[in-house]
Design an enzyme around this catalytic site. Sequence first.
Site, mmCIF file in Angstrom:
data_model
loop_
_atom_site.group_PDB
_atom_site.id
_atom_site.type_symbol
_atom_site.label_atom_id
_atom_site.label_comp_id
_atom_site.label_asym_id
_atom_site.label_seq_id
_atom_site.Cartn_x
_atom_site.Cartn_y
_atom_site.Cartn_z
ATOM 1 N N SER A 70 1.877 -10.716 -2.547
ATOM 2 C CA SER A 70 2.786 -9.717 -3.530
ATOM 3 C C SER A 70 3.006 -8.583 -2.628
ATOM 4 O O SER A 70 4.134 -8.063 -2.260
ATOM 5 C CB SER A 70 2.066 -9.440 -4.633
ATOM 6 O OG SER A 70 2.894 -8.432 -5.331
ATOM 7 N N GLU A 96 -10.101 -1.165 -3.660
ATOM 8 C CA GLU A 96 -10.493 -2.066 -2.421
ATOM 9 C C GLU A 96 -9.850 -3.350 -2.285
ATOM 10 O O GLU A 96 -9.456 -3.930 -1.400
ATOM 11 C CB GLU A 96 -11.946 -2.021 -2.566
ATOM 12 C CG GLU A 96 -12.567 -3.114 -1.310
ATOM 13 C CD GLU A 96 -14.323 -2.867 -1.055
ATOM 14 O OE1 GLU A 96 -14.641 -3.457 -0.120
ATOM 15 O OE2 GLU A 96 -14.759 -2.279 -1.937
ATOM 16 N N ARG A 98 -6.745 -3.784 -3.105
ATOM 17 C CA ARG A 98 -5.479 -3.375 -2.410
ATOM 18 C C ARG A 98 -5.601 -3.217 -1.001
ATOM 19 O O ARG A 98 -4.751 -3.736 -0.039
ATOM 20 C CB ARG A 98 -4.746 -2.330 -2.975
ATOM 21 C CG ARG A 98 -3.956 -2.698 -4.542
ATOM 22 C CD ARG A 98 -3.695 -1.220 -5.033
ATOM 23 N NE ARG A 98 -4.875 -0.604 -5.828
ATOM 24 C CZ ARG A 98 -5.179 0.301 -6.229
ATOM 25 N NH1 ARG A 98 -4.377 1.266 -5.720
ATOM 26 N NH2 ARG A 98 -6.337 0.700 -6.897
#
Length: 301
Positions: A70, A96, A98
């Site tokens: 994504s 974390e 991300r």
Amino acid sequence: MSSNSKKRPALGKGLSALLESSQTDITSDDLSDASVLGSVALLPISAIEANPFNPRTRFEEDALQELTDSIATHGIIQPITVRKLGRNKYQLISGERRFKASQKAGLKEIPAYIRVANDQTMLEMALVENIQRQDLNAIEVALSYHRLIQECNLTQEKLAQQISKSRTSITNHLRLLKLPAKIQLAVRENEISMGHARALVGIDDGDFQISLFDRVIEEKLSVRDLEQLIRDDKNPAEEKQPNKKEEKPVVTEQQSDFTQEFSDKVAAKVQIKKQPTGNGKLIINFNSEVDLNRIIEILND
């Protein structure tokens, strides 16, 4: 996907002017400048180090890969949060997943909120942020509660207020840390539920506790099945005496459910002792004078 096709973090137009401002490059000399607190900057991923206080040590690989895909397609929607350690050096406070997904996606920069926090504040922020996630298992939550209480000098009541949870929920989670490592690992691996763990933690006999756990795994017993086994065989070493005229009074399922709910409420072992004549005792166990006063306060609420 080529590096040119990767999306830049979705922060909106006009951000470059903010990033070029000297106010976003906080040094140890200007950390007191309130204008930088809460600001968003596009930071080099290489300038950010992981948070050593993060209690979360495991990440679901499939979910992490989905987030990576994504981010590679759409960029970062929600900035991470960091604290400034010095010029061009930051430490992760929260976000974390991300951060790791951005690294896997090959991003060179990531949007981040910049905050100033000392180590204890940082630990508290990281733990609270992790507790509020939906995908933590019960043991991870219990460890986070324990660290907040021990390392941030919080009482269970203050912790309950801070994270908007009931004190009973916090107590139930903390009790799981009394389980043998083998059972705690099963909770972390989602082999048994918190309901199973709560039933097992009330058993004083360690061998019986492990034997019941093994049966839950081998026979895929439900929580209700396990609770029934505990009710039917609280002491497996005691043989039933056949030729007795008076049978031991049976604690009904409704009464057993009540003792479980009452035990959860007061965070203490509760027992019903019945006599053949119909009378008996409702026993609330306590470990100390302080524990007794705590129970009395709960009952007086």
